[in-house]
Design an enzyme around this catalytic site. Sequence first.
Site, PDB file in Angstrom:
ATOM      1  N   ARG A 168      18.253  -2.173  -1.525  1.00 25.84           N
ATOM      2  CA  ARG A 168      17.328  -3.193  -1.007  1.00 25.84           C
ATOM      3  C   ARG A 168      18.352  -3.929  -0.484  1.00 25.84           C
ATOM      4  NH1 ARG A 168      18.041  -5.478  -7.649  1.00 25.84           N
ATOM      5  NH2 ARG A 168      19.619  -4.649  -7.698  1.00 25.84           N
ATOM      6  N   SER A 213      16.601  -6.892 -12.027  1.00 25.41           N
ATOM      7  CA  SER A 213      17.010  -7.504 -13.236  1.00 25.41           C
ATOM      8  C   SER A 213      17.892  -8.972 -13.602  1.00 25.41           C
ATOM      9  CB  SER A 213      17.770  -6.517 -14.002  1.00 25.41           C
ATOM     10  OG  SER A 213      17.172  -4.918 -13.436  1.00 25.41           O
ATOM     11  N   HIS A 258      12.126  -0.982 -10.026  1.00 24.06           N
ATOM     12  CA  HIS A 258      12.544   0.572 -10.407  1.00 24.06           C
ATOM     13  C   HIS A 258      11.299   1.469 -10.458  1.00 24.06           C
ATOM     14  CE1 HIS A 258      16.437  -1.969 -13.110  1.00 24.06           C
ATOM     15  NE2 HIS A 258      16.559  -1.317 -11.615  1.00 24.06           N
TER      16      HIS A 258
HETATM   17  P1  ADP Z   1      22.661   0.036 -12.009  1.00 25.00           P
HETATM   18  O1  ADP Z   1      23.674  -0.972 -13.806  1.00 25.00           O
HETATM   19  O2  ADP Z   1      23.424   1.260 -12.403  1.00 25.00           O
HETATM   20  O3  ADP Z   1      23.157  -0.543 -11.093  1.00 25.00           O
HETATM   21  P2  ADP Z   1      20.635  -1.086 -12.373  1.00 25.00           P
HETATM   22  O4  ADP Z   1      19.227  -1.114 -13.962  1.00 25.00           O
HETATM   23  O5  ADP Z   1      20.393  -2.366 -11.924  1.00 25.00           O
HETATM   24  O6  ADP Z   1      21.520  -0.092 -12.926  1.00 25.00           O
HETATM   25  O7  ADP Z   1      19.342  -0.720 -11.259  1.00 25.00           O
HETATM   26  C1  ADP Z   1      19.042   1.053 -11.110  1.00 25.00           C
HETATM   27  C2  ADP Z   1      19.445   1.329  -9.878  1.00 25.00           C
HETATM   28  O8  ADP Z   1      17.766   0.455  -9.249  1.00 25.00           O
HETATM   29  C3  ADP Z   1      20.220   1.141  -9.089  1.00 25.00           C
HETATM   30  O9  ADP Z   1      20.426   1.949  -7.545  1.00 25.00           O
HETATM   31  C4  ADP Z   1      19.567  -0.519  -7.660  1.00 25.00           C
HETATM   32  O10 ADP Z   1      20.257  -0.450  -7.164  1.00 25.00           O
HETATM   33  C5  ADP Z   1      18.079   0.626  -8.426  1.00 25.00           C
HETATM   34  N1  ADP Z   1      17.478  -0.670  -8.167  1.00 25.00           N
HETATM   35  C6  ADP Z   1      17.516  -2.293  -8.843  1.00 25.00           C
HETATM   36  N2  ADP Z   1      16.466  -3.332  -8.469  1.00 25.00           N
HETATM   37  C7  ADP Z   1      15.304  -2.514  -7.869  1.00 25.00           C
HETATM   38  C8  ADP Z   1      14.213  -2.913  -7.038  1.00 25.00           C
HETATM   39  N3  ADP Z   1      13.740  -4.348  -6.449  1.00 25.00           N
HETATM   40  N4  ADP Z   1      13.955  -2.492  -5.668  1.00 25.00           N
HETATM   41  C9  ADP Z   1      14.483  -0.957  -5.548  1.00 25.00           C
HETATM   42  N5  ADP Z   1      15.760  -1.071  -6.067  1.00 25.00           N
HETATM   43  C10 ADP Z   1      16.275  -1.400  -7.190  1.00 25.00           C
END
Ligand code: ADP
Length: 151
Positions: free
Chosen positions: A92, A130, A18
């Site tokens: 991803r 996460s 993130h």
């Molecule tokens: P949500 O519950 O809305 O999916 P997340 O907190 O899991 O929220 O993720 C927020 C954003 O960050 C999403 O667009 C997700 O695809 C992106 N994201 C999560 N992990 C990564 C990563 N390792 N690299 C790039 N983007 C990521």
Amino acid sequence: MKRIALFPGSFDPFTRGHEDIVLRGLKVFDEIVIAIGYNSGKSQRYFAIDMMVQKISETFKGYPNIRVITYSELTAELARKHKANFLLRGLRNTTDFEYENSIAQVNRYLNTDLESVFLITSPQFASISSSIIREVHRYGGDVDPFLPYKL
Ligand code: ADP
């Protein structure tokens, strides 16, 4: 006019993946609002939302153009309130793509001024999620390498 992007997510927890999206987003946007979504009806988070606000704020303390907020409403409405014309999201893999594609279509329908902008993950962060971090933490594993702050 300032280019303001909303970066919405659960961020349970906020990871180095993130962080990378936010820092790269700054090359495109003047301001980024990191918005931690929560559902007031259920408290099913693993990491407390207040702690996550604190950790993310600490991570970006040198950046006056990055803010952290929490929200429990439609993302499209929240964007309007913050005068954000862009939604920043990370991709991803194809699973992310399928999911993000549907969300982006709905958000466009709800707020026609809102453009979703996707950044492809940096390869070194592609495997960070996460949900996996929560599992490792639950069973006592060291998650520090995946986070931009100390828990
Ligand atoms: P949500 O519950 O809305 O999916 P997340 O907190 O899991 O929220 O993720 C927020 C954003 O960050 C999403 O667009 C997700 O695809 C992106 N994201 C999560 N992990 C990564 C990563 N390792 N690299 C790039 N983007 C990521």
